[in-house]
Design an enzyme around this catalytic site. Structure first.
Site, short mmCIF file in Angstrom:
data_model
loop_
_atom_site.label_atom_id
_atom_site.label_comp_id
_atom_site.label_asym_id
_atom_site.label_seq_id
_atom_site.Cartn_x
_atom_site.Cartn_y
_atom_site.Cartn_z
N ASP A 436 0.82 -1.21 0.00
CA ASP A 436 0.00 0.00 0.00
C ASP A 436 0.86 1.27 0.00
O ASP A 436 1.99 1.27 0.46
CB ASP A 436 -0.94 0.02 1.22
CG ASP A 436 -0.18 -0.16 2.54
OD1 ASP A 436 0.81 -0.92 2.57
OD2 ASP A 436 -0.58 0.46 3.54
N GLU A 437 0.25 2.31 -0.55
CA GLU A 437 0.68 3.69 -0.36
C GLU A 437 2.12 3.99 -0.76
O GLU A 437 2.81 4.77 -0.11
CB GLU A 437 0.45 4.10 1.11
CG GLU A 437 -1.02 4.05 1.46
CD GLU A 437 -1.33 4.50 2.88
OE1 GLU A 437 -2.35 5.18 3.06
OE2 GLU A 437 -0.58 4.17 3.81
N VAL A 438 2.56 3.42 -1.87
CA VAL A 438 3.85 3.85 -2.44
C VAL A 438 3.58 5.18 -3.14
O VAL A 438 2.71 5.26 -4.01
CB VAL A 438 4.39 2.78 -3.41
CG1 VAL A 438 5.61 3.31 -4.17
CG2 VAL A 438 4.74 1.51 -2.64
#
Ligand code: ACM
Length: 639
Positions: A436-438
């Protein structure tokens, strides 16, 4: 109170707020060479700071005077800054903790933090009237329940009959639970009158339970079914314990036929942002089992902490498990003035896995990659830092140095070594890799990443994310494990449909994944993120980035409700999970307040098809469960 910090909203629009921050010196000594440290989760726009020098790493901020001027007694330091945010509505969005360093001393001086002065604070509290409890208050509601006249009474002669091997975990669990009630342990004897029996015609997870005057029959075809039957039996016990024979332990006579809607019913716990002791986790597992969850998703690594012992890399827990003013990882979220942290030894992990297994719960570890890796990168810079990378990015939690590089050989050495040890510890056939959330901007200015992209013919930097994840998927497959990831695991379009996706941002993400043919475990924040605040009042604990999440909203969840009931894509839903992210969870009381009673609503959402759910009936049964929550001393939201 010698020092006080006030934060006030002076202006706000839908997308930006301006704040005044005032540090008061209420003491009788001047503060020379002072520096304020404080915790604020939102990103302060650096160019917007009116006075002083401000730094920010994650939620850890420091402020000092630009001219190094002393702060005289009975004076204050004032600054303003802007944050690109919708209007704040919760005190938890303001400054959480602060301390001061001054007068050339290393010791932290305590600072009293007043709650953020919001523009339009909401006063009302969402309250809930609960109808009278029912006679039998099972949660989740069984598919069929027949009450019979009379009761089964535990006596000195009550014992377990011989049982099939698949019931061993349930027997362990039942014996441990009954030890709270009975003077001597529940024996196992040929003449026993509590019978775990195999019934091959029942589906996996289903059970049949009959409580008669002199016998209790618990029938299932698998360990899962025996666990569920045991959970129902435990819920039928009265809430108040007694050791007096005249008030002997009784169970009402009932017949139950029951089975779960979904095979996967889970909860994710973030142990990185705040650390949770083994005792806290076991107490949670007791509740998860009681309410028939079968998966504990253990979020073990993140930017702010690495919590799992890895023999090959002691630095991961010597460095990565600790935050503090003098540590490579600075304080975050709370405990601004001290060293804080912890990790689980392999022995503790084995113990938790076995404890969970007795309760019918599989433990799925999460090693969050390639983003959320700051603790690992700070621990193992020689392996994980790409020195030539000049890419500019900022993650959602305000870090610019928390992403693994797909172009470093060290990344793959790290991943295979860690995965070897993690796979060896956890018997579940799944491993969660986060994903998640790169943030945008990552890898774009790294010569090594550019070379890898050219070599592989990649056009979008996010294909590099897919590149790492495909490597891990294959590596795990070689060990007989299936990869799970948050919805971004499909970004870069490289992983196969063997990967299971957890959509979390909204329902649409789930629909998109189902459209692409992936199996999904639904975990939309708007219904299942139990770190979201339960009401609108400013002092309510939790966050609200995805809205507020009262009990009734949790209970109303229907996964992929837009689809027609006959749509085959509904078959791709393996189950539902809730999550407790722990940025805001800095005490046992908060941990429990955010979980209870919403966990009980999730339990029913996971177990019962929507047409079998009844909100008023649930509220009455919840009322019945509260005396149990009281007995075991859990702090739950009232109403
Ligand atoms: C997530 O909430 N970042 C999965």
């Amino acid at each position: 109170m010698s020092y006080r910090l006030d934060l006030t909203v002076i202006n706000q629009t839908d997308t930006e707020s301006r704040f005044a921050l005032t540090l008061h010196n209420l003491g009788d000594q001047a503060l020379e060479a002072w520096s304020l440290a404080f915790i604020l989760s939102r990103w302060i726009e650096p160019a917007s700071v009116s006075h002083g020098v401000l730094t920010q790493t994650g939620s850890y901020c420091t402020l000092s005077a630009s001219d190094a001027a002393a702060l005289a007694p009975n004076s204050h330091f004032y600054t303003e800054f802007s944050i690109k945010t919708p209007p704040l509505s919760l005190h938890g969005d303001g400054v959480i903790d602060a301390c001061l360093y001054a007068n050339q001393q290393g010791e932290a001086l305590p600072v009293t933090v007043t709650p953020v002065n919001l523009k339009n604070p909401v006063q009302d509290r969402l309250t809930l009237e609960l109808p009278a409890p029912k006679t039998i208050n099972l949660i989740p509601a069984p598919a069929s329940l027949k009450t019979l006249a009379g009761e089964f009474r535990f006596t000195r002669h009550t014992a377990l009959a011989e049982f099939p091997e698949a019931a061993q975990g349930s027997v362990n669990w039942l014996q441990q639970e009954l030890a709270h009630w009975l003077d001597s342990p529940l024996a196992i004897a040929p003449s026993g009158n509590i019978h775990y029996q195999t019934r091959a015609d029942l589906a996996d997870g289903a059970y049949h339970m009959l409580v008669e005057h002199d016998h209790i029959w618990l029938e299932a075809s698998s360990g899962a079914g025996f666990s569920h039957a045991t959970a129902s039996l435990l819920q039928l016990l009265p809430a108040q314990p007694t050791h007096q024979i005249e008030h002997a332990l009784c169970v009402p006579m009932v017949e139950i036929n029951d089975e779960p809607q979904y095979g996967h019913r889970g909860m994710m716990l973030d142990c990185a942002r705040h650390f949770h002791s083994v005792t806290r986790i076991k107490k949670l597992l007791d509740q998860l089992a009681r309410y028939k969850f079968n998966t504990f998703h253990w979020h073990l690594t993140d930017d702010e902490g690495w919590r799992i012992e890895i023999d090959a890399y002691p630095a991961l827990t010597e460095i990565g498990a600790w935050r503090g003013p003098q540590e490579p990882l600075l304080p975050q979220f709370s405990t601004v003035d001290r060293r804080y942290g912890g990790f689980y030894t392999k022995q503790q992990i084995r113990d938790i896995v076995a404890y969970a297994a007795d309760r019918g719960i599989q433990v799925i570890p999460e090693i969050d990659i390639p983003g959320h890796c700051r603790a690992a990168i700070k621990s193992l810079p020689e392996l994980l830092v790409d020195e030539a990378d000049r890419s500019q990015y900022r993650s959602i939690q305000n870090y610019s140095d928390n992403i693994l590089s797909p172009a470093l050989p060290g990344t793959y050495t790290f991943l295979t070594t860690v995965l070897d040890e993690v796979c060896e510890l956890f018997p579940a056939p799944f491993l969660h890799v986060g994903a998640d959330e790169v943030p945008n901007g990552v890898w774009t200015d790294s010569p090594a990443c550019r070379e890898l992209m050219a070599q592989e013919g990649y056009e979008d930097p996010f294909e590099l994310q897919g590149h790492i994840l495909r490597f891990v998927e294959n590596y795990l497959a070689g060990k007989g494990k299936r990869m799970l990831g948050w919805q971004e695991v499909v970004k870069g379009d490289k992983v196969s449909q063997n990967t299971i996706v957890m959509p979390w941002m909204n329902e649409q993400a789930g629909l998109d994944c189902a459209d692409k043919g992936y199996q999904v475990i639904m975990q939309p924040a708007q219904y299942t993120y139990l770190d979201l605040a339960q009401g609108h009042a400013a002092e309510e604990a939790g966050a609200n980035w995805a809205g507020f999440l009262p009990l009734e909203t949790v209970y109303s969840y229907r996964p992929l409700a837009e689809l027609e009931p006959s749509d085959p894509k509904l078959k791709q839903i393996m189950g539902i999970q809730c999550a407790l992210w722990c940025e805001h969870v800095y005490s046992q009381a908060r941990f429990e307040y955010l979980l209870y009673p919403r966990l009980l609503a999730v339990s029913e959402v996971c177990w019962c098809p929507p047409e079998q759910r009844d909100w008023d009936d649930f509220k009455a049964r919840l009322h019945g469960q509260l005396s149990y929550l009281d007995r075991v001393g859990l702090n739950y939201r009232q109403g």
